[in-house]
Structures are given as structure tokens and as C-alpha cells.
Design a protein around this motif. Structure first.
Motif, PDB file in Angstrom:
ATOM      1  N   MET A   1       0.829  -1.209   0.000  1.00 10.11           N
ATOM      2  CA  MET A   1       0.000   0.000   0.000  1.00 10.11           C
ATOM      3  C   MET A   1       0.861   1.255   0.000  1.00 10.11           C
ATOM      4  SD  MET A   1      -2.891   1.540  -0.064  1.00 10.11           S
ATOM      5  CE  MET A   1      -4.258   0.458   0.392  1.00 10.11           C
ATOM      6  N   ALA A   2       1.868   1.282   0.847  1.00 12.47           N
ATOM      7  CA  ALA A   2       2.735   2.462   0.929  1.00 12.47           C
ATOM      8  C   ALA A   2       3.473   2.706  -0.384  1.00 12.47           C
ATOM      9  CB  ALA A   2       3.735   2.288   2.077  1.00 12.47           C
ATOM     10  N   THR A   3       3.989   1.639  -0.971  1.00 10.43           N
ATOM     11  CA  THR A   3       4.734   1.761  -2.225  1.00 10.43           C
ATOM     12  C   THR A   3       3.818   2.179  -3.365  1.00 10.43           C
ATOM     13  OG1 THR A   3       6.268   0.034  -1.480  1.00 10.43           O
ATOM     14  CG2 THR A   3       6.265   0.558  -3.826  1.00 10.43           C
ATOM     15  N   ALA A   4       2.637   1.555  -3.437  1.00 13.06           N
ATOM     16  CA  ALA A   4       1.693   1.880  -4.495  1.00 13.06           C
ATOM     17  C   ALA A   4       1.232   3.333  -4.396  1.00 13.06           C
ATOM     18  CB  ALA A   4       0.495   0.933  -4.433  1.00 13.06           C
ATOM     19  N   ARG A   5       0.992   3.774  -3.180  1.00 13.85           N
ATOM     20  CA  ARG A   5       0.539   5.158  -2.988  1.00 13.85           C
ATOM     21  C   ARG A   5       1.645   6.147  -3.344  1.00 13.85           C
ATOM     22  NH1 ARG A   5      -2.572   7.571   2.389  1.00 13.85           N
ATOM     23  NH2 ARG A   5      -3.008   9.626   1.499  1.00 13.85           N
ATOM     24  N   PHE A   6       2.882   5.806  -3.007  1.00 12.25           N
ATOM     25  CA  PHE A   6       4.020   6.686  -3.310  1.00 12.25           C
ATOM     26  C   PHE A   6       4.269   6.766  -4.816  1.00 12.25           C
ATOM     27  CE2 PHE A   6       8.586   7.200  -4.146  1.00 12.25           C
ATOM     28  CZ  PHE A   6       8.824   8.412  -3.521  1.00 12.25           C
ATOM     29  N   VAL A   7       4.215   5.623  -5.486  1.00 13.31           N
ATOM     30  CA  VAL A   7       4.534   5.570  -6.914  1.00 13.31           C
ATOM     31  C   VAL A   7       3.377   6.077  -7.780  1.00 13.31           C
ATOM     32  CG1 VAL A   7       5.064   4.032  -8.849  1.00 13.31           C
ATOM     33  CG2 VAL A   7       6.198   3.688  -6.629  1.00 13.31           C
ATOM     34  N   LEU A   8       2.163   5.606  -7.503  1.00 10.42           N
ATOM     35  CA  LEU A   8       1.027   5.887  -8.380  1.00 10.42           C
ATOM     36  C   LEU A   8       0.295   7.175  -8.037  1.00 10.42           C
ATOM     37  CD1 LEU A   8      -0.434   2.279  -8.597  1.00 10.42           C
ATOM     38  CD2 LEU A   8       0.988   3.439 -10.283  1.00 10.42           C
ATOM     39  N   LYS A   9       0.391   7.608  -6.784  1.00 13.75           N
ATOM     40  CA  LYS A   9      -0.340   8.783  -6.278  1.00 13.75           C
ATOM     41  C   LYS A   9      -1.845   8.485  -6.231  1.00 13.75           C
ATOM     42  CE  LYS A   9       3.695  10.666  -6.472  1.00 13.75           C
ATOM     43  NZ  LYS A   9       4.580  10.570  -5.287  1.00 13.75           N
ATOM     44  N   MET A  10      -2.586   9.453  -5.642  1.00 14.81           N
ATOM     45  CA  MET A  10      -4.023   9.289  -5.485  1.00 14.81           C
ATOM     46  C   MET A  10      -4.776   9.891  -6.676  1.00 14.81           C
ATOM     47  SD  MET A  10      -4.197   7.751  -2.606  1.00 14.81           S
ATOM     48  CE  MET A  10      -5.983   7.819  -2.454  1.00 14.81           C
ATOM     49  N   LEU A  11      -5.962   9.354  -6.930  1.00 15.31           N
ATOM     50  CA  LEU A  11      -6.843   9.961  -7.927  1.00 15.31           C
ATOM     51  C   LEU A  11      -7.302  11.327  -7.429  1.00 15.31           C
ATOM     52  CD1 LEU A  11      -9.159   6.924  -8.797  1.00 15.31           C
ATOM     53  CD2 LEU A  11      -7.431   7.940 -10.296  1.00 15.31           C
ATOM     54  N   ASN A  12      -7.529  12.256  -8.332  1.00 20.27           N
ATOM     55  CA  ASN A  12      -8.067  13.557  -7.944  1.00 20.27           C
ATOM     56  C   ASN A  12      -9.434  13.385  -7.282  1.00 20.27           C
ATOM     57  OD1 ASN A  12      -5.892  15.010  -8.978  1.00 20.27           O
ATOM     58  ND2 ASN A  12      -6.809  15.181 -11.012  1.00 20.27           N
ATOM     59  N   GLY A  13      -9.593  14.037  -6.128  1.00 18.30           N
ATOM     60  CA  GLY A  13     -10.863  13.949  -5.416  1.00 18.30           C
ATOM     61  C   GLY A  13     -10.925  12.839  -4.398  1.00 18.30           C
ATOM     62  N   ILE A  14      -9.878  12.015  -4.323  1.00 19.27           N
ATOM     63  CA  ILE A  14      -9.826  10.928  -3.331  1.00 19.27           C
ATOM     64  C   ILE A  14      -8.709  11.242  -2.336  1.00 19.27           C
ATOM     65  CG2 ILE A  14      -9.482   8.470  -2.929  1.00 19.27           C
ATOM     66  CD1 ILE A  14     -12.008   9.013  -4.453  1.00 19.27           C
ATOM     67  N   GLU A  15      -9.054  11.311  -1.076  1.00 17.93           N
ATOM     68  CA  GLU A  15      -8.075  11.677  -0.054  1.00 17.93           C
ATOM     69  C   GLU A  15      -7.245  10.485   0.407  1.00 17.93           C
ATOM     70  OE1 GLU A  15     -10.048  13.650   3.166  1.00 17.93           O
ATOM     71  OE2 GLU A  15     -11.135  15.000   1.830  1.00 17.93           O
ATOM     72  N   ARG A  16      -7.895   9.320   0.543  1.00 19.61           N
ATOM     73  CA  ARG A  16      -7.194   8.134   1.042  1.00 19.61           C
ATOM     74  C   ARG A  16      -7.601   6.904   0.235  1.00 19.61           C
ATOM     75  NH1 ARG A  16      -7.624   8.122   7.663  1.00 19.61           N
ATOM     76  NH2 ARG A  16      -6.562  10.112   8.082  1.00 19.61           N
ATOM     77  N   PRO A  17      -6.684   5.949   0.116  1.00 15.86           N
ATOM     78  CA  PRO A  17      -7.059   4.699  -0.560  1.00 15.86           C
ATOM     79  C   PRO A  17      -7.898   3.825   0.375  1.00 15.86           C
ATOM     80  CG  PRO A  17      -4.804   4.552   0.247  1.00 15.86           C
ATOM     81  CD  PRO A  17      -5.273   5.952   0.547  1.00 15.86           C
ATOM     82  N   ALA A  18      -8.589   2.865  -0.202  1.00 15.82           N
ATOM     83  CA  ALA A  18      -9.372   1.912   0.583  1.00 15.82           C
ATOM     84  C   ALA A  18      -9.157   0.517   0.020  1.00 15.82           C
ATOM     85  CB  ALA A  18     -10.855   2.276   0.544  1.00 15.82           C
ATOM     86  N   ILE A  19      -9.215  -0.465   0.895  1.00 11.66           N
ATOM     87  CA  ILE A  19      -9.092  -1.860   0.463  1.00 11.66           C
ATOM     88  C   ILE A  19     -10.491  -2.450   0.347  1.00 11.66           C
ATOM     89  CG2 ILE A  19      -8.174  -4.137   1.017  1.00 11.66           C
ATOM     90  CD1 ILE A  19      -5.983  -2.747   2.644  1.00 11.66           C
ATOM     91  N   ALA A  20     -10.807  -2.978  -0.835  1.00  8.91           N
ATOM     92  CA  ALA A  20     -12.139  -3.540  -1.083  1.00  8.91           C
ATOM     93  C   ALA A  20     -12.024  -5.000  -1.505  1.00  8.91           C
ATOM     94  CB  ALA A  20     -12.850  -2.748  -2.173  1.00  8.91           C
ATOM     95  N   SER A  21     -12.985  -5.794  -1.045  1.00  7.50           N
ATOM     96  CA  SER A  21     -13.021  -7.191  -1.459  1.00  7.50           C
ATOM     97  C   SER A  21     -14.464  -7.673  -1.441  1.00  7.50           C
ATOM     98  CB  SER A  21     -12.159  -8.059  -0.537  1.00  7.50           C
ATOM     99  OG  SER A  21     -12.002  -9.359  -1.071  1.00  7.50           O
ATOM    100  N   ASN A  22     -14.714  -8.797  -2.104  1.00  8.60           N
ATOM    101  CA  ASN A  22     -16.058  -9.359  -2.180  1.00  8.60           C
ATOM    102  C   ASN A  22     -16.266 -10.477  -1.166  1.00  8.60           C
ATOM    103  OD1 ASN A  22     -17.072  -7.754  -4.303  1.00  8.60           O
ATOM    104  ND2 ASN A  22     -16.047  -9.028  -5.824  1.00  8.60           N
ATOM    105  N   PHE A  23     -17.432 -10.447  -0.520  1.00 11.17           N
ATOM    106  CA  PHE A  23     -17.841 -11.491   0.402  1.00 11.17           C
ATOM    107  C   PHE A  23     -18.993 -12.263  -0.245  1.00 11.17           C
ATOM    108  CE2 PHE A  23     -15.400  -8.820   2.952  1.00 11.17           C
ATOM    109  CZ  PHE A  23     -15.331  -9.208   4.286  1.00 11.17           C
ATOM    110  N   PRO A  24     -19.001 -13.593  -0.151  1.00 10.69           N
ATOM    111  CA  PRO A  24     -20.144 -14.334  -0.697  1.00 10.69           C
ATOM    112  C   PRO A  24     -21.405 -14.029   0.097  1.00 10.69           C
ATOM    113  CG  PRO A  24     -18.742 -15.785   0.604  1.00 10.69           C
ATOM    114  CD  PRO A  24     -18.016 -14.473   0.490  1.00 10.69           C
ATOM    115  N   ASN A  25     -22.550 -13.965  -0.591  1.00 12.06           N
ATOM    116  CA  ASN A  25     -23.796 -13.715   0.134  1.00 12.06           C
ATOM    117  C   ASN A  25     -24.841 -14.794  -0.150  1.00 12.06           C
ATOM    118  OD1 ASN A  25     -25.334 -12.930  -2.245  1.00 12.06           O
ATOM    119  ND2 ASN A  25     -24.326 -10.934  -2.148  1.00 12.06           N
ATOM    120  N   ARG A  26     -25.898 -14.754   0.608  1.00  7.49           N
ATOM    121  CA  ARG A  26     -26.936 -15.783   0.585  1.00  7.49           C
ATOM    122  C   ARG A  26     -27.662 -15.860  -0.754  1.00  7.49           C
ATOM    123  NH1 ARG A  26     -30.488 -15.186   5.780  1.00  7.49           N
ATOM    124  NH2 ARG A  26     -31.846 -13.947   4.420  1.00  7.49           N
ATOM    125  N   GLY A  27     -27.643 -14.775  -1.505  1.00  8.40           N
ATOM    126  CA  GLY A  27     -28.333 -14.752  -2.787  1.00  8.40           C
ATOM    127  C   GLY A  27     -27.556 -15.414  -3.906  1.00  8.40           C
TER     128      GLY A  27
END
Length: 336
Positions: free
Chosen positions: A111-137
Motif C-alpha cells: 500500500m505504501a509503495t503503491a501510494r508513493f509511486v502511483l499517487k491518489m486519484l483527484n478527489g480521493i483523499e485516502r485509498p481503501a481496500i475492497a473485497s467481495n464477500f459471498p452472500n446468501r443470494g
């Protein structure tokens, strides 16, 4: 359209033994994908030779013998490992030589390396980690943030909501995915001040905001996206992993109790295989680092070949479905 994916082959608990075979399987499944293997060239070539893929036309190698340890600090990785397989793989994304980077390496360092190298998108202050959870449907629920930030402002949680919604929209083709705010109750008055203020921002946003949701709603599939701060999200993630492992252990122990239960296990073998497949965490591996100006996918450090392959597929899908462009567009809408 041809896409190149950069693979940090030296990251994770198993390194080349997992990352290279998984990459070969990807090339067999996706004819429009090129793979750049970043790591020790000698070891990579040995692995490719064993897999009879030494001269594969869609594989290239970027040589480095430097890697980031699984217990290495983010500061050390940034300062002392500028030629690590992790850093060079991310550099390829920065230089537009790869559409995405996949690594099973140290999460903090990645995360630290990616943020340093790639920088943030305009309008986004902090990165977030997202993943998918299986659901009942039978589908999945996108949950974020899963640990990138322990404290978040209402404005940042709104940004996470936008990123989660656009990720889900791109990958599931849902035009207006629903967003839920993780809380201790569904009532509007519940939660701390940050959550209450976030509720108001989400209600006023252009997103399809459902309202507050509780922990069990993740697995009910009540909403397509569930948003929370990284502290809560990481606890939810680790609790889920622990419960699944416990459930599996309990089930195995019950079937091994005596000869009668063993016979029952044999009779229900196909059912058990189907059940385990649905809940197999390897098939949901690959967390997205959202908010960066580039696609970076974090695989579980202990991933096997199937799990790492799943993470690469996540990178391919995000690249092909232009997730970054969708996030940029929606952030502009919310800021106006």
C-alpha cells in the motif's frame, strides 16, 4: 484488446512456486492477456522450464533479486527496496507498460509503495481496500474499507462509497448498485458522530443509498456495497475468516466421529464438495486498492495457485472494465 498484467512473483509466503504456475494458467484461459513476471530471472526460468513454458510468446521477465519481506516495515520497503519485485511491478503500472499489478506481498509495504509511486486519484483523499464477500443470494457483497485506514472522516467514507459502487457497477454490470453504511443498527439515529454525518452525506449523494445496514446484511446480500472504516472492516474480515475455518473444522470433526458418520460423509460427498466450493475463500481472493491512480490487487500472502489465479482474474476484470475511469467520472459528479 490486449492487456499486460505485472506479477510480483517473489511476494507472499510461497513466492515463485505459486505465482508462476498461476500466471501460466491465466495465459491458458485468457488469450488477450500478456504477463510480465517481475523477480529473480534465474528462478523464474527454472519454474517456466518445469511447466514447459520457457518460450511462451506472451510472457516477459523483468529481472531483480531484491524482494520485500513479509514482516518488513513499509518505511523500510520504500527507502531501501527501490528495486524490489514489488516496486518494479508497480513501476510498470505507473509507466503504462502494465494495466495492473498483482502481489501477495506485505500489505503495508504494498500500500505504501503503491501510494508513493502511483499517487491518489483527484478527489480521493485516502485509498481503501475492497473485497467481495459471498452472500446468501448466490452473489457477492463488496465491502470496504478492510484495513487501509483505522480512522476515516465522513467525506472519506463518502469517497469509499463512490469507489465501491463504481467497482461493483463495472464488474457486475449493475448500473446503480445499492450502498449500505455499516452500523450497529438500521435506525437513522444509531452510530457515532462520524457514521451519523456519513449517513447524511450519502443520503444527499447521487448514489443509490439504501441506509444503515448491520453485519449480517453483508451475507444476506441486502446491498451490493457495504461501507465502513478500516478498523471495523478489518475486524469483520478476520472474524469472517475465523468463523469459516471453525465451521469447516467442526464439520470435518463431526463426519469423522464414527463409522456411521463416515458413511454419511461418503453418501453426501458431492453435496459437501459443492458446499465447500461456494464458501471456498480462494475463489474470493484478491483485494482491490481503490483510490490509486492505477490498479493494484493484493492477494492473500498464503495463497495457493487457485487463490493467486483468482487475484489475477480480479486485476484483469478491473482493467478490462475501466474501473478507474468510472470512479473518476463519479467523483466529479459528487463534487459538483
Amino acid at each position: 484488446m490486449q492487456h499486460s498484467i505485472a506479477i510480483d512473483v517473489m511476494g507472499g509466503d510461497h513466492g515463485i512456486k505459486v505465482t508462476v504456475p498461476a500466471s501460466i494458467q491465466i495465459l491458458q484461459q485468457f488469450l488477450e492477456i500478456d504477463i510480465i513476471l517481475v523477480g529473480n530471472e534465474v528462478e523464474i526460468k527454472k519454474s517456466l522450464s518445469k511447466l514447459k513454458a520457457s518460450n511462451h510468446p506472451r510472457i516477459s521477465i523483468l529481472n531483480t533479486t531484491e524482494s520485500v519481506g513479509m514482516d518488513e516495515s513499509p518505511q523500510s520497503a520504500l527507502k531501501n527496496k527501490k528495486n524490489s519485485s514489488m516496486r518494479l511491478a508497480i513501476n510498470l503500472v505507473k509507466a503504462h507498460e502494465a494495466s495492473a499489478c498483482v502481489s501477495a506481498g506485505n500489505t503495508g509495504a504494498l500500500m505504501a509503495t503503491a501510494r508513493f509511486v502511483l499517487k491518489m486519484l483527484n478527489g480521493i483523499e485516502r485509498p481503501a481496500i475492497a473485497s467481495n464477500f459471498p452472500n446468501r443470494g448466490g452473489g457477492v457483497t463488496c465491502v470496504l474499507d478492510l484495513g487501509a485506514n483505522t480512522d476515516s472522516t465522513p467525506e472519506q467514507l463518502l469517497q469509499f462509497s463512490v469507489m465501491g459502487a463504481m467497482l461493483t457497477s463495472a464488474l457486475t454490470k449493475k448500473k446503480n448498485p445499492s450502498v449500505g453504511l455499516l452500523n450497529i443498527g438500521s435506525e437513522d439515529i444509531k452510530g457515532n458522530e462520524v457514521v451519523k454525518k456519513t449517513f447524511i452525506l450519502l443520503k444527499e449523494s447521487h448514489l443509490n443509498f439504501y441506509g444503515n445496514v448491520e453485519g449480517d446484511d453483508i451475507f444476506k446480500g441486502t446491498t451490493d456495497v457495504v461501507v465502513c472504516d478500516g478498523f471495523v472492516g478489518n475486524v469483520a474480515l478476520k472474524t469472517t475468516e475465523g468463523v469459516l475455518r471453525m465451521f469447516g473444522n467442526f464439520l470435518t470433526a463431526e463426519y469423522k466421529k464414527n463409522w456411521i458418520t463416515k458413511i454419511i460423509a461418503l453418501i453426501s460427498l458431492s453435496l459437501l464438495k459443492s458446499f465447500r466450493r461456494r464458501l471456498d475463500p480462494r475463489r474470493y481472493n484478491g483485494a482491490s486498492f481503490l483510490g490509486l491512480n492505477g490498479i493494484v490487487i493484493k492477494s492473500h500472502g498464503g495463497a495457493d495457485i487457485l487463490a493467486f489465479k483468482t487475484a489475477i482474474i480480479t486485476a484483469i476484470e478491473e482493467s478490462e472494465n475501466r474501473v478507474l475511469e468510472k470512479i473518476k467520472k463519479q467523483i466529479k459528479i459528487e463534487s459538483n
